[in-house]
Motif scaffolding. Sequence first.
Motif, PDB file in Angstrom:
ATOM      1  N   ARG A  30       3.953  -6.279  -6.824  1.00  0.00           N
ATOM      2  CA  ARG A  30       2.548  -6.209  -7.264  1.00  0.00           C
ATOM      3  C   ARG A  30       2.342  -4.995  -8.153  1.00  0.00           C
ATOM      4  O   ARG A  30       1.699  -5.059  -9.204  1.00  0.00           O
ATOM      5  CB  ARG A  30       1.615  -6.150  -6.058  1.00  0.00           C
ATOM      6  N   GLU A  70      -2.185 -14.614  -4.256  1.00  0.00           N
ATOM      7  CA  GLU A  70      -3.071 -13.624  -4.869  1.00  0.00           C
ATOM      8  C   GLU A  70      -3.333 -13.908  -6.346  1.00  0.00           C
ATOM      9  O   GLU A  70      -4.028 -13.137  -7.007  1.00  0.00           O
ATOM     10  CB  GLU A  70      -2.462 -12.224  -4.723  1.00  0.00           C
ATOM     11  N   GLU A 160      -8.697  -4.452   0.305  1.00  0.00           N
ATOM     12  CA  GLU A 160      -7.649  -5.445   0.038  1.00  0.00           C
ATOM     13  C   GLU A 160      -8.103  -6.446  -1.014  1.00  0.00           C
ATOM     14  O   GLU A 160      -7.341  -6.818  -1.912  1.00  0.00           O
ATOM     15  CB  GLU A 160      -7.267  -6.171   1.331  1.00  0.00           C
ATOM     16  N   GLY A 164      -6.359  -6.893  -5.053  1.00  0.00           N
ATOM     17  CA  GLY A 164      -5.907  -8.101  -5.715  1.00  0.00           C
ATOM     18  C   GLY A 164      -6.679  -8.399  -6.988  1.00  0.00           C
ATOM     19  O   GLY A 164      -6.093  -8.786  -8.009  1.00  0.00           O
ATOM     20  N   GLU A 168      -5.060  -8.412 -10.741  1.00  0.00           N
ATOM     21  CA  GLU A 168      -5.170  -9.603 -11.581  1.00  0.00           C
ATOM     22  C   GLU A 168      -5.780  -9.249 -12.941  1.00  0.00           C
ATOM     23  O   GLU A 168      -5.346  -9.748 -13.979  1.00  0.00           O
ATOM     24  CB  GLU A 168      -6.029 -10.655 -10.866  1.00  0.00           C
TER      25      GLU A 168
END
Length: 236
Positions: A30, A70, A160, A164, A168
Motif C-alpha cells: 500500500r 481497498e 482506517e 484507504g 486511492e
Amino acid sequence: MAASEAGDLTDDRVLLGRTSTAERVADILRTRVAEGYFPPGTRLSEEGIGGALGVSRNTLREAFRLLTHERLLVHELNRGVFVRVLAVDDVDDIYRTRRLVECAVVRGLGQPPYALDALAVAVGTGETAARAGDWQGVSTANIHFHRELVALAGSARTDELMRGVLAELRLAFHVVDDPRVLHEPYLARNREILDALRAGERTTAERLLVRYLDDSRARVAAAYARAVDPPAGPAD
C-alpha cells in the motif's frame, strides 16, 4: 516488473519480522503504491514481489486480495494483478467521501485546545519540501496533513477509512504530470486551517476546509481528465 525493481523491495523485508502476515505485506505494498513506486497500470509479479519480501505465494495473494478490496489493485482474469487506474468519476467520489468525513471530524471537535502537534509537523514538512522544489514531498506532506486532521476524531475506524481513501487518491496524483501546479496552492490553505484550529475557531476551520476540498476536487478532476484522456491533436 523488472527484477531490479523487485529487488529494491528486499529493504522492506525487515518490516515483516518473525510474525509476517498478509496484512503486513499489504501495508508495505500500500505504501509503495501510494509513493508511486508501482504506478497505476503496473502489473505486480507474484514471483518478483514474493521473492523480494521472502513470503509465500499464498500470503502474497491474500495481501493482493486485501488491496483489491481497498480498490488499489484489480485482478484481471488470465492476466494477473494490476495497480488500479482510476476513472474521472472515481476522483469525484473520493472527494465526496473526503468532504463528508473530514468536515464532520472538524465539526465534531470538542472544546479547544486541540492536539495539533502532528498537524503542525505536516504543514511544516510540506513548506520545507516546497522550498526544496520537492513536489512529490509536498504531496506526501499534504496527505499526512489530512490524515492527521481526521485523527483528531480519535477513531481507529475513521483513520482506517481515510487511509484507504487517501491512498486511492494518490493513484490520481501519480498520473498528473505537474505536481507543483496540483499541490502548491494548498500549502497556505493547510496553514490557514491549522491557525484557525489553534485559535479554537472550529467553525472557521470547517468553512476553510469545505472551500479547500471543493476547489481541490475541481482542480484534480480536471487535471486527471486531461492526463487520462488528452485532447486529440489537429487532424492531418
